[in-house]
Enzyme design. Structure first.
Site, PDB file in Angstrom:
ATOM      1  N   ASP A 196       9.533  10.236   1.951  1.00  0.00           N
ATOM      2  CA  ASP A 196       9.810  11.655   2.188  1.00  0.00           C
ATOM      3  C   ASP A 196      10.082  12.329   0.841  1.00  0.00           C
ATOM      4  O   ASP A 196      10.951  11.871   0.068  1.00  0.00           O
ATOM      5  CB  ASP A 196      11.018  11.810   3.110  1.00  0.00           C
ATOM      6  CG  ASP A 196      11.255  13.261   3.489  1.00  0.00           C
ATOM      7  OD1 ASP A 196      10.837  13.654   4.571  1.00  0.00           O
ATOM      8  OD2 ASP A 196      11.879  13.993   2.690  1.00  0.00           O
ATOM      9  N   ILE A 197       9.333  13.399   0.555  1.00  0.00           N
ATOM     10  CA  ILE A 197       9.534  14.134  -0.699  1.00  0.00           C
ATOM     11  C   ILE A 197      10.888  14.836  -0.642  1.00  0.00           C
ATOM     12  O   ILE A 197      11.175  15.592   0.294  1.00  0.00           O
ATOM     13  CB  ILE A 197       8.411  15.155  -0.933  1.00  0.00           C
ATOM     14  CG1 ILE A 197       7.050  14.445  -0.969  1.00  0.00           C
ATOM     15  CG2 ILE A 197       8.633  15.951  -2.211  1.00  0.00           C
ATOM     16  CD1 ILE A 197       5.867  15.387  -1.045  1.00  0.00           C
ATOM     17  N   GLU A 223       6.275  16.642   5.022  1.00  0.00           N
ATOM     18  CA  GLU A 223       6.368  15.989   3.708  1.00  0.00           C
ATOM     19  C   GLU A 223       6.637  14.495   3.841  1.00  0.00           C
ATOM     20  O   GLU A 223       7.011  13.831   2.862  1.00  0.00           O
ATOM     21  CB  GLU A 223       7.463  16.642   2.860  1.00  0.00           C
ATOM     22  CG  GLU A 223       8.879  16.447   3.358  1.00  0.00           C
ATOM     23  CD  GLU A 223       9.307  17.487   4.374  1.00  0.00           C
ATOM     24  OE1 GLU A 223      10.515  17.664   4.545  1.00  0.00           O
ATOM     25  OE2 GLU A 223       8.435  18.127   4.997  1.00  0.00           O
TER      26      GLU A 223
END
Length: 418
Positions: free
Chosen positions: A293-294, A336
Protein backbone atom coordinates in the site's frame (compact mmCIF):
# COMPACT_ATOMS: atom_id res chain seq x y z
CA UNK A 1 -20.31 -18.53 -35.12
CA UNK A 2 -19.12 -17.08 -38.43
CA UNK A 3 -22.67 -17.13 -39.85
CA UNK A 4 -23.90 -15.21 -36.80
CA UNK A 5 -21.17 -12.65 -37.30
CA UNK A 6 -22.04 -12.29 -40.99
CA UNK A 7 -25.70 -11.81 -40.10
CA UNK A 8 -24.73 -9.17 -37.55
CA UNK A 9 -22.62 -7.32 -40.12
CA UNK A 10 -25.49 -7.42 -42.63
CA UNK A 11 -27.96 -6.03 -40.08
CA UNK A 12 -25.42 -3.40 -39.05
CA UNK A 13 -24.91 -2.30 -42.66
CA UNK A 14 -28.65 -2.11 -43.46
CA UNK A 15 -29.43 -0.33 -40.20
CA UNK A 16 -26.61 2.18 -40.66
CA UNK A 17 -27.75 2.85 -44.24
CA UNK A 18 -31.31 3.57 -43.13
CA UNK A 19 -30.22 5.78 -40.24
CA UNK A 20 -27.80 7.81 -42.36
CA UNK A 21 -30.37 8.21 -45.12
CA UNK A 22 -33.01 9.42 -42.67
CA UNK A 23 -30.59 11.80 -40.95
CA UNK A 24 -29.39 13.27 -44.24
CA UNK A 25 -32.98 13.68 -45.47
CA UNK A 26 -33.88 15.46 -42.22
CA UNK A 27 -30.81 17.68 -42.52
CA UNK A 28 -31.63 18.50 -46.15
CA UNK A 29 -35.25 19.48 -45.49
CA UNK A 30 -34.35 21.36 -42.32
CA UNK A 31 -31.61 23.26 -44.10
CA UNK A 32 -33.94 24.08 -46.99
CA UNK A 33 -36.59 25.36 -44.57
CA UNK A 34 -33.98 27.48 -42.79
CA UNK A 35 -32.79 28.95 -46.10
CA UNK A 36 -36.34 29.88 -47.10
CA UNK A 37 -36.95 31.41 -43.68
CA UNK A 38 -33.70 33.36 -43.92
CA UNK A 39 -34.60 34.52 -47.44
CA UNK A 40 -37.98 35.78 -46.28
CA UNK A 41 -36.28 37.55 -43.38
CA UNK A 42 -33.84 39.23 -45.77
CA UNK A 43 -36.70 40.30 -48.05
CA UNK A 44 -38.52 41.77 -45.05
CA UNK A 45 -35.41 43.70 -43.99
CA UNK A 46 -34.97 44.96 -47.55
CA UNK A 47 -38.59 46.14 -47.67
CA UNK A 48 -38.20 47.88 -44.33
CA UNK A 49 -35.02 49.59 -45.53
CA UNK A 50 -36.74 50.79 -48.70
CA UNK A 51 -39.63 52.07 -46.59
CA UNK A 52 -37.24 53.98 -44.33
CA UNK A 53 -35.54 55.62 -47.31
CA UNK A 54 -38.91 56.51 -48.86
CA UNK A 55 -40.23 58.00 -45.62
CA UNK A 56 -37.08 60.14 -45.32
CA UNK A 57 -37.59 61.33 -48.91
CA UNK A 58 -41.25 62.19 -48.21
CA UNK A 59 -40.31 64.04 -45.03
CA UNK A 60 -37.66 66.02 -46.84
CA UNK A 61 -40.13 67.01 -49.58
CA UNK A 62 -42.81 67.83 -46.99
CA UNK A 63 -40.38 69.78 -44.83
CA UNK A 64 -39.68 72.09 -47.79
CA UNK A 65 -43.37 72.42 -48.71
CA UNK A 66 -42.82 70.51 -51.93
CA UNK A 67 -40.08 70.76 -54.52
CA UNK A 68 -40.25 72.62 -57.84
CA UNK A 69 -38.80 70.80 -60.82
CA UNK A 70 -38.46 71.88 -64.39
CA UNK A 71 -41.68 71.09 -66.27
CA UNK A 72 -41.52 68.79 -69.25
CA UNK A 73 -42.88 70.08 -72.57
CA UNK A 74 -46.66 69.66 -72.65
CA UNK A 75 -46.81 68.52 -69.02
CA UNK A 76 -50.04 69.54 -67.31
CA UNK A 77 -50.07 70.59 -63.64
CA UNK A 78 -51.29 68.09 -61.07
CA UNK A 79 -55.10 68.51 -60.89
CA UNK A 80 -55.24 67.86 -57.16
CA UNK A 81 -52.60 70.47 -56.37
CA UNK A 82 -54.22 72.95 -58.73
CA UNK A 83 -57.39 72.87 -56.64
CA UNK A 84 -55.60 73.62 -53.35
CA UNK A 85 -55.82 77.24 -52.25
CA UNK A 86 -52.59 79.12 -51.57
CA UNK A 87 -50.41 76.68 -53.50
CA UNK A 88 -48.54 77.81 -56.60
CA UNK A 89 -48.36 74.76 -58.78
CA UNK A 90 -46.37 76.36 -61.61
CA UNK A 91 -43.74 79.11 -61.41
CA UNK A 92 -41.34 80.65 -63.89
CA UNK A 93 -37.81 81.84 -63.36
CA UNK A 94 -36.43 85.09 -64.73
CA UNK A 95 -35.48 83.33 -67.97
CA UNK A 96 -39.05 82.17 -68.48
CA UNK A 97 -38.45 78.48 -67.69
CA UNK A 98 -41.52 76.77 -66.27
CA UNK A 99 -41.29 74.79 -63.02
CA UNK A 100 -44.02 72.61 -61.53
CA UNK A 101 -44.57 71.65 -57.89
CA UNK A 102 -43.82 68.10 -56.77
CA UNK A 103 -45.44 67.00 -53.50
CA UNK A 104 -44.51 63.79 -51.54
CA UNK A 105 -47.11 61.64 -53.32
CA UNK A 106 -45.93 62.71 -56.77
CA UNK A 107 -42.29 62.18 -55.71
CA UNK A 108 -43.09 58.63 -54.60
CA UNK A 109 -44.96 57.91 -57.82
CA UNK A 110 -42.09 59.11 -60.01
CA UNK A 111 -39.52 57.19 -57.95
CA UNK A 112 -41.70 54.09 -58.41
CA UNK A 113 -41.86 54.62 -62.18
CA UNK A 114 -38.08 54.86 -62.44
CA UNK A 115 -37.64 51.77 -60.26
CA UNK A 116 -40.15 49.76 -62.31
CA UNK A 117 -38.35 50.67 -65.52
CA UNK A 118 -35.15 49.27 -64.02
CA UNK A 119 -36.93 46.12 -62.80
CA UNK A 120 -36.08 46.81 -59.16
CA UNK A 121 -39.21 47.45 -57.08
CA UNK A 122 -42.57 49.22 -57.12
CA UNK A 123 -43.79 51.85 -54.68
CA UNK A 124 -47.40 52.89 -54.16
CA UNK A 125 -49.07 55.26 -51.74
CA UNK A 126 -52.54 53.83 -51.20
CA UNK A 127 -55.57 54.91 -49.19
CA UNK A 128 -59.13 53.71 -48.72
CA UNK A 129 -60.11 57.37 -49.21
CA UNK A 130 -57.68 58.79 -51.81
CA UNK A 131 -57.52 62.59 -51.98
CA UNK A 132 -56.36 62.83 -55.58
CA UNK A 133 -58.48 61.81 -58.56
CA UNK A 134 -55.37 60.47 -60.28
CA UNK A 135 -54.45 58.26 -57.33
CA UNK A 136 -54.40 54.54 -58.04
CA UNK A 137 -57.08 52.57 -56.24
CA UNK A 138 -55.70 50.04 -53.70
CA UNK A 139 -55.68 46.42 -54.82
CA UNK A 140 -56.84 43.47 -52.69
CA UNK A 141 -53.61 43.13 -50.72
CA UNK A 142 -53.47 46.87 -50.04
CA UNK A 143 -57.14 47.00 -48.99
CA UNK A 144 -56.63 44.14 -46.52
CA UNK A 145 -53.46 45.81 -45.20
CA UNK A 146 -55.18 49.19 -44.77
CA UNK A 147 -58.00 47.54 -42.83
CA UNK A 148 -55.43 45.70 -40.71
CA UNK A 149 -53.71 49.01 -39.89
CA UNK A 150 -56.99 50.31 -38.51
CA UNK A 151 -57.00 47.27 -36.20
CA UNK A 152 -53.53 48.14 -34.88
CA UNK A 153 -51.20 46.15 -37.18
CA UNK A 154 -47.76 47.76 -37.64
CA UNK A 155 -46.95 46.14 -40.98
CA UNK A 156 -48.30 43.51 -43.39
CA UNK A 157 -46.31 41.35 -45.78
CA UNK A 158 -46.81 38.31 -47.99
CA UNK A 159 -45.62 36.63 -51.21
CA UNK A 160 -47.96 36.74 -54.22
CA UNK A 161 -47.82 35.21 -57.67
CA UNK A 162 -48.25 37.64 -60.57
CA UNK A 163 -47.90 37.66 -64.33
CA UNK A 164 -44.35 38.93 -63.76
CA UNK A 165 -43.52 36.13 -61.34
CA UNK A 166 -43.51 36.02 -57.55
CA UNK A 167 -43.65 39.35 -55.69
CA UNK A 168 -42.71 40.09 -52.11
CA UNK A 169 -45.41 42.50 -50.98
CA UNK A 170 -44.94 44.76 -47.99
CA UNK A 171 -47.06 47.59 -46.65
CA UNK A 172 -46.75 49.92 -43.67
CA UNK A 173 -49.11 52.69 -42.52
CA UNK A 174 -48.60 56.40 -43.19
CA UNK A 175 -49.56 58.58 -40.23
CA UNK A 176 -50.77 62.18 -40.41
CA UNK A 177 -48.41 64.96 -39.27
CA UNK A 178 -49.24 68.65 -38.87
CA UNK A 179 -46.90 69.57 -41.70
CA UNK A 180 -49.19 67.59 -44.04
CA UNK A 181 -52.00 70.17 -43.51
CA UNK A 182 -50.89 72.11 -46.56
CA UNK A 183 -52.44 69.46 -48.82
CA UNK A 184 -54.64 67.48 -46.41
CA UNK A 185 -56.26 70.12 -44.22
CA UNK A 186 -59.68 69.41 -45.71
CA UNK A 187 -59.53 65.84 -44.30
CA UNK A 188 -59.46 67.20 -40.73
CA UNK A 189 -57.05 64.53 -39.46
CA UNK A 190 -55.35 64.56 -36.06
CA UNK A 191 -51.67 64.01 -35.35
CA UNK A 192 -50.92 60.27 -35.65
CA UNK A 193 -54.09 59.33 -37.54
CA UNK A 194 -53.58 56.74 -40.27
CA UNK A 195 -54.30 58.30 -43.64
CA UNK A 196 -53.09 55.47 -45.85
CA UNK A 197 -50.12 53.23 -46.41
CA UNK A 198 -47.00 52.76 -48.46
CA UNK A 199 -46.96 49.58 -50.51
CA UNK A 200 -43.67 48.05 -51.71
CA UNK A 201 -43.47 45.26 -54.27
CA UNK A 202 -40.11 43.50 -54.73
CA UNK A 203 -39.71 40.97 -57.60
CA UNK A 204 -38.60 37.55 -56.31
CA UNK A 205 -38.15 35.57 -59.50
CA UNK A 206 -34.36 35.73 -59.35
CA UNK A 207 -34.42 34.86 -55.68
CA UNK A 208 -36.72 31.91 -56.34
CA UNK A 209 -34.50 30.71 -59.19
CA UNK A 210 -31.46 30.91 -56.90
CA UNK A 211 -33.32 28.98 -54.19
CA UNK A 212 -34.27 26.31 -56.71
CA UNK A 213 -30.66 26.10 -57.89
CA UNK A 214 -29.41 25.94 -54.30
CA UNK A 215 -31.90 23.18 -53.53
CA UNK A 216 -30.75 21.20 -56.54
CA UNK A 217 -27.06 21.55 -55.61
CA UNK A 218 -27.88 20.62 -52.00
CA UNK A 219 -29.74 17.53 -53.16
CA UNK A 220 -26.89 16.48 -55.45
CA UNK A 221 -24.40 17.07 -52.65
CA UNK A 222 -26.51 15.01 -50.27
CA UNK A 223 -26.70 12.15 -52.78
CA UNK A 224 -22.92 12.25 -53.30
CA UNK A 225 -22.26 12.34 -49.57
CA UNK A 226 -24.68 9.48 -49.00
CA UNK A 227 -23.06 7.41 -51.76
CA UNK A 228 -19.62 8.11 -50.28
CA UNK A 229 -20.75 7.14 -46.80
CA UNK A 230 -22.35 3.93 -48.04
CA UNK A 231 -19.14 3.06 -49.88
CA UNK A 232 -17.18 3.66 -46.69
CA UNK A 233 -19.65 1.57 -44.73
CA UNK A 234 -19.24 -1.25 -47.22
CA UNK A 235 -15.47 -1.02 -46.84
CA UNK A 236 -15.81 -1.02 -43.07
CA UNK A 237 -18.12 -4.01 -43.22
CA UNK A 238 -15.59 -6.02 -45.22
CA UNK A 239 -12.87 -5.20 -42.70
CA UNK A 240 -15.15 -5.79 -39.73
CA UNK A 241 -14.86 -9.57 -39.72
CA UNK A 242 -11.07 -9.39 -39.90
CA UNK A 243 -10.89 -6.97 -37.02
CA UNK A 244 -13.53 -8.67 -34.92
CA UNK A 245 -11.16 -11.38 -33.74
CA UNK A 246 -8.59 -8.78 -32.78
CA UNK A 247 -11.24 -6.82 -30.91
CA UNK A 248 -12.34 -9.94 -29.04
CA UNK A 249 -8.75 -10.61 -27.99
CA UNK A 250 -8.34 -7.02 -26.81
CA UNK A 251 -11.61 -7.29 -24.92
CA UNK A 252 -10.39 -10.36 -23.10
CA UNK A 253 -7.18 -8.54 -22.25
CA UNK A 254 -9.02 -5.49 -20.93
CA UNK A 255 -11.20 -7.77 -18.80
CA UNK A 256 -8.13 -9.16 -17.01
CA UNK A 257 -5.87 -6.09 -16.73
CA UNK A 258 -6.02 -2.74 -14.98
CA UNK A 259 -6.38 0.09 -17.50
CA UNK A 260 -4.03 2.50 -15.71
CA UNK A 261 -1.12 0.26 -14.70
CA UNK A 262 -1.40 -2.65 -17.12
CA UNK A 263 -1.17 -5.14 -14.21
CA UNK A 264 -3.65 -7.89 -13.53
CA UNK A 265 -6.91 -6.65 -12.06
CA UNK A 266 -8.40 -8.26 -8.96
CA UNK A 267 -10.56 -10.68 -10.92
CA UNK A 268 -7.63 -12.04 -12.91
CA UNK A 269 -5.42 -12.13 -9.81
CA UNK A 270 -8.00 -14.28 -8.00
CA UNK A 271 -8.00 -16.75 -10.91
CA UNK A 272 -4.20 -16.99 -10.86
CA UNK A 273 -4.17 -17.27 -7.07
CA UNK A 274 -6.62 -20.18 -7.16
CA UNK A 275 -4.34 -21.91 -9.66
CA UNK A 276 -1.26 -21.37 -7.48
CA UNK A 277 -3.06 -22.53 -4.31
CA UNK A 278 -4.08 -25.67 -6.18
CA UNK A 279 -0.43 -26.31 -7.12
CA UNK A 280 0.59 -25.64 -3.53
CA UNK A 281 -1.83 -28.27 -2.25
CA UNK A 282 -1.02 -30.86 -4.94
CA UNK A 283 2.75 -30.53 -5.17
CA UNK A 284 3.63 -28.96 -1.84
CA UNK A 285 5.56 -26.12 -3.45
CA UNK A 286 5.77 -22.95 -1.35
CA UNK A 287 3.68 -19.91 -2.23
CA UNK A 288 3.93 -16.44 -0.67
CA UNK A 289 2.27 -13.14 -1.29
CA UNK A 290 2.88 -9.48 -0.58
CA UNK A 291 0.17 -6.91 0.04
CA UNK A 292 1.55 -3.41 -0.67
CA UNK A 293 0.00 0.00 0.00
CA UNK A 294 1.46 3.37 -1.05
CA UNK A 295 1.81 5.50 2.08
CA UNK A 296 -0.22 8.71 2.32
CA UNK A 297 -1.52 8.34 -1.22
CA UNK A 298 -4.71 10.25 -0.39
CA UNK A 299 -2.55 13.20 0.66
CA UNK A 300 -0.86 13.14 -2.77
CA UNK A 301 -4.24 13.21 -4.53
CA UNK A 302 -5.54 16.00 -2.32
CA UNK A 303 -2.41 18.14 -2.66
CA UNK A 304 -1.46 17.58 -6.30
CA UNK A 305 -4.62 16.26 -7.94
CA UNK A 306 -5.69 12.91 -9.34
CA UNK A 307 -3.66 13.26 -12.55
CA UNK A 308 -0.46 13.38 -10.50
CA UNK A 309 -1.87 10.53 -8.39
CA UNK A 310 -2.23 8.43 -11.55
CA UNK A 311 1.37 9.21 -12.50
CA UNK A 312 2.52 8.09 -9.04
CA UNK A 313 0.64 4.79 -9.49
CA UNK A 314 2.37 4.24 -12.85
CA UNK A 315 5.72 5.16 -11.30
CA UNK A 316 5.13 2.65 -8.50
CA UNK A 317 4.13 -0.02 -11.04
CA UNK A 318 7.34 0.53 -13.02
CA UNK A 319 9.37 -0.09 -9.85
CA UNK A 320 7.44 -3.27 -9.13
CA UNK A 321 8.19 -4.57 -12.62
CA UNK A 322 11.84 -3.60 -12.23
CA UNK A 323 12.36 -5.99 -9.29
CA UNK A 324 9.81 -8.70 -10.07
CA UNK A 325 10.82 -12.08 -11.43
CA UNK A 326 9.46 -13.23 -14.75
CA UNK A 327 6.97 -15.62 -13.15
CA UNK A 328 5.86 -13.34 -10.29
CA UNK A 329 2.23 -12.26 -10.53
CA UNK A 330 1.62 -8.52 -10.12
CA UNK A 331 -1.87 -7.18 -9.48
CA UNK A 332 -3.45 -3.83 -8.73
CA UNK A 333 -5.74 -4.96 -5.93
CA UNK A 334 -7.64 -1.69 -5.58
CA UNK A 335 -6.86 2.03 -5.37
CA UNK A 336 -3.28 2.31 -4.10
CA UNK A 337 -3.11 -1.35 -2.94
CA UNK A 338 -1.13 -3.93 -4.90
CA UNK A 339 -0.85 -7.69 -4.59
CA UNK A 340 2.30 -9.61 -5.56
CA UNK A 341 2.10 -13.42 -5.74
CA UNK A 342 5.44 -15.20 -5.41
CA UNK A 343 5.17 -18.81 -6.71
CA UNK A 344 7.69 -21.34 -5.36
CA UNK A 345 8.83 -18.80 -2.78
CA UNK A 346 9.08 -19.51 0.96
CA UNK A 347 8.40 -16.90 3.63
CA UNK A 348 12.08 -16.05 4.20
CA UNK A 349 12.66 -15.23 0.53
CA UNK A 350 9.34 -13.38 0.38
CA UNK A 351 10.50 -11.13 3.25
CA UNK A 352 13.68 -10.35 1.32
CA UNK A 353 11.66 -9.53 -1.81
CA UNK A 354 9.37 -7.26 0.20
CA UNK A 355 12.33 -5.43 1.69
CA UNK A 356 13.79 -4.91 -1.79
CA UNK A 357 10.51 -3.35 -2.91
CA UNK A 358 10.38 -1.11 0.16
CA UNK A 359 13.98 0.05 -0.23
CA UNK A 360 13.58 0.63 -3.97
CA UNK A 361 10.66 3.01 -3.34
CA UNK A 362 12.40 4.73 -0.44
CA UNK A 363 15.51 5.58 -2.45
CA UNK A 364 13.78 6.45 -5.74
CA UNK A 365 11.99 9.83 -5.61
CA UNK A 366 9.13 10.70 -7.93
CA UNK A 367 10.09 13.78 -9.95
CA UNK A 368 7.30 16.34 -10.35
CA UNK A 369 8.65 19.36 -12.20
CA UNK A 370 11.32 20.82 -9.92
CA UNK A 371 9.97 18.86 -6.94
CA UNK A 372 10.96 15.42 -5.74
CA UNK A 373 8.29 13.42 -3.93
CA UNK A 374 9.58 10.64 -1.70
CA UNK A 375 7.17 7.73 -2.05
CA UNK A 376 7.20 4.99 0.59
CA UNK A 377 5.29 1.74 0.83
CA UNK A 378 3.96 -0.45 3.62
CA UNK A 379 4.02 -4.21 2.99
CA UNK A 380 2.34 -7.21 4.58
CA UNK A 381 3.92 -10.64 3.95
CA UNK A 382 2.54 -14.15 4.42
CA UNK A 383 3.08 -17.70 3.15
CA UNK A 384 0.38 -20.15 2.14
CA UNK A 385 -0.23 -22.90 4.70
CA UNK A 386 0.22 -26.33 3.17
CA UNK A 387 -3.21 -27.55 4.30
CA UNK A 388 -6.35 -28.28 2.37
CA UNK A 389 -8.48 -25.75 4.20
CA UNK A 390 -6.24 -22.82 3.16
CA UNK A 391 -8.45 -20.62 0.99
CA UNK A 392 -7.88 -17.60 -1.16
CA UNK A 393 -9.59 -15.34 1.34
CA UNK A 394 -7.69 -16.66 4.36
CA UNK A 395 -4.38 -16.38 2.51
CA UNK A 396 -4.94 -12.79 1.35
CA UNK A 397 -6.58 -11.94 4.68
CA UNK A 398 -3.33 -12.68 6.59
CA UNK A 399 -1.30 -10.52 4.19
CA UNK A 400 -3.87 -7.73 4.51
CA UNK A 401 -3.75 -8.01 8.31
CA UNK A 402 0.04 -7.69 8.24
CA UNK A 403 -0.23 -4.68 5.95
CA UNK A 404 -2.66 -3.03 8.38
CA UNK A 405 -0.21 -3.59 11.20
CA UNK A 406 2.63 -2.05 9.15
CA UNK A 407 0.55 1.07 8.60
CA UNK A 408 -0.40 1.23 12.28
CA UNK A 409 3.26 1.02 13.30
CA UNK A 410 4.23 4.11 11.29
CA UNK A 411 4.27 2.96 7.63
CA UNK A 412 7.30 2.32 5.37
CA UNK A 413 7.64 -1.09 7.04
CA UNK A 414 7.50 -4.78 6.23
CA UNK A 415 5.35 -6.82 8.62
CA UNK A 416 4.98 -10.61 8.57
CA UNK A 417 1.95 -12.75 9.42
CA UNK A 418 3.12 -16.32 9.14
Amino acid sequence: MQKQQLAFVKKYFIGATLIISLVMAAVFFTQHARIEKLTNSIMLQQARALLSELILTRKWVTMHGGVYVKAKPGEKPNPFLSKQKGIKVNIKDEDGNLYTLINPAIAVREISQISEQQGAFELHVASLDPVSPVSRQPDNFEQKALLAFEQGEKEVFTIEESDKGPLYRYMAPVKFEQRCNKCHAFQKLAQGDIRGGISINIPMQKVRDQLRETRMYSLLSAVLVLATLLALLALLATNFMRKLKTAQAELELSATTDNLTGLYNRRAAYERLNEELSKNRRFGKPLSCLMLDIDHFKRINDQYGHLVGDKVLKFFTDNLRLLAREYDILCRYGGEEFLVLLPETALEDAIKAAERYRQQMEKTPFVLGKQKLHITVSIGVTEAHPVEHETRDSFIGRADKALYQAKQEGRNKVVIDP
